[in-house]
Design an enzyme around this catalytic site. Sequence first.
Site, PDB file in Angstrom:
ATOM      1  CE  LYS A 280       3.375  -2.913  -7.234  1.00 52.25           C
ATOM      2  NZ  LYS A 280       4.136  -1.707  -7.606  1.00 52.25           N
TER       3      LYS A 280
ATOM      4  CG  ASP B 232       4.731   1.621  -5.650  1.00 52.10           C
ATOM      5  OD1 ASP B 232       5.736   1.166  -5.072  1.00 52.10           O
ATOM      6  OD2 ASP B 232       4.041   0.960  -6.450  1.00 52.10           O
TER       7      ASP B 232
END
Length: 524
Positions: free
Chosen positions: A311, A348
């Site tokens: 990520k 997210d």
Amino acid sequence: MTMSAAPNNYIARFRPLRLPRVCVAVTDTDPTALVDKAEALIRDNTFLEFRLDYLPRPALALPKIKRLMEYNPHVMAIATCRRAASGGRFQGSLASQLDILGKAAASGCQLVDLELQSASKSRPEQVQRLRSHSALILSYHDFRGTKNLESTLEKMLTTPADFYKIVGTATTLYDNVTMMKFLEKYGDRHSLVGICMGEQGIISRLLGVRAGSVFTFASVSPDEKTAPGQVTAQELRSTYRIEQVDAATRVYGVAGDPVAHSLSPAIMNAALRRENVNGVYLALHAKTLKDLLACVRDIPIHGLSITMPYKEAILKHLDNTDSHTTKIGACNTVVRAQDSKLYGFNTDTAGIVRPLEQRITLEKSKILVLGAGGAARAAVFGLKERGAEVYILNRTAGPAQKLAHQARARIAKRADLKKLTFDVIINATPVGMGNTRESPLNENEINTRYLFDMIYDPPETRLMKLARERGAELIPGIEMFVHQAARQFEIWTGKPAPWDDMLRVVTLALQERAARHAAKEAKK
Ligand code: NAP
């Protein structure tokens, strides 16, 4: 390479038939059980492979196969009796292998599979005799890598056959690209079946047929795989919609290490199907970022979900990211734009903010975030942007202070928690994952209206249980998972995501997983 001109003619009775895309490999060590299994399968699967080499005495199954094929003329079957020396289980001689295959053809199997190794050791007329009753699949399996595909094909073409099946093993994602390029180059000239085995080769089972593989193989169930990485026929059809994959199908995927247990393919393929998007979403097991990026360059991947451990590391390889993602310093969503450039986003935040906004007004609400890693950063920045009063508590002081400073949030001291009350407490640490005994907070430290645990496996963590007992309302981690996926779907397709459907699919998948786990435990 110069390919010698091997005739590529199917025997006459095959010419009008189009083979289904999925052939299901049927195995058993008992001939009656093998045929019973096949019988149960043929309602949904009209193309089977009988792995005769799994039987101690393959010939015993042939009368039963003959009866099955006579009663079911719509079924196509391959007879395979792979010798141990070529990776199968048949211990007999080459002569008895040829004899069994000949008898299987006479019993109604329209195709027989013979390995290149066996064909090379046989007289040409012995091999061609097999073709008088059936179509011949000449096969080659490499259990170590995906190499020398062209020279292998060249060797194979010296034996006239109806199909040339080349199976490699994927040790990198890029091996799939090698296989697909090979299929694209030679699939027009020869009837090829090309697959990469192994967990990293799963994408070749889907994209191979798009690149030119005439069909692919699937297993009956997850426990009955005849090759590593094989996917079940049911999954290929209903999750991945293999029958609809064509040149216009957009390819999406989740990239990480590991990804085998990711729920993303289930949820994303369900959303693509529901919204009629011609797309397929795959699990890309990338052991290095370099391998992933090489694969992304060569397969026209439209969108990627990025998961652990890439990520953060992927950011510097992207052409652009929005300012929110840059602030968080982690990207979980990549989209390839029309100009082929790669753009990064972080969804997210949507995964945290959306479930909360469905319940409360975030402006001026008082929220405690446990953790200061990637997910906590997405939460803290997102909540601050919506006007919440955010407190951070982390095991290590440094990252918490840095985040508090960057996001203008506050630091909470563990010793003060008993006295403090919050509207929401969010767990952004892995404490409680995979077991129900650990909790990042004690009972008397949980003074909140809502408890949002990002963990979704188990569905109820110890922290959630304690919070429920204290009267808090729970927001399960699965809601975050669904909403971050829903936002990805929207970025990629421009359509609103069917998030309630996605929630249903993923809840079901988790329940099935828990049931399988419980059944395995009970067997121990
Ligand atoms: P990360 O970047 O590795 O951060 C982990 C954080 O947890 C760090 O702040 C770390 O503190 C803290 N931590 C780790 N082990 C701990 C322990 N034993 N006791 C106390 N604190 C501990 O991970 P992440 O990507 O932010 O993910 C965090 C959690 O969110 C994971 O459980 C992940 O599965 C979950 N998550 C869920 C979703 C979803 O869709 N539901 C999405 C993303 C993430 P230090 O700074 O002291 O190391």
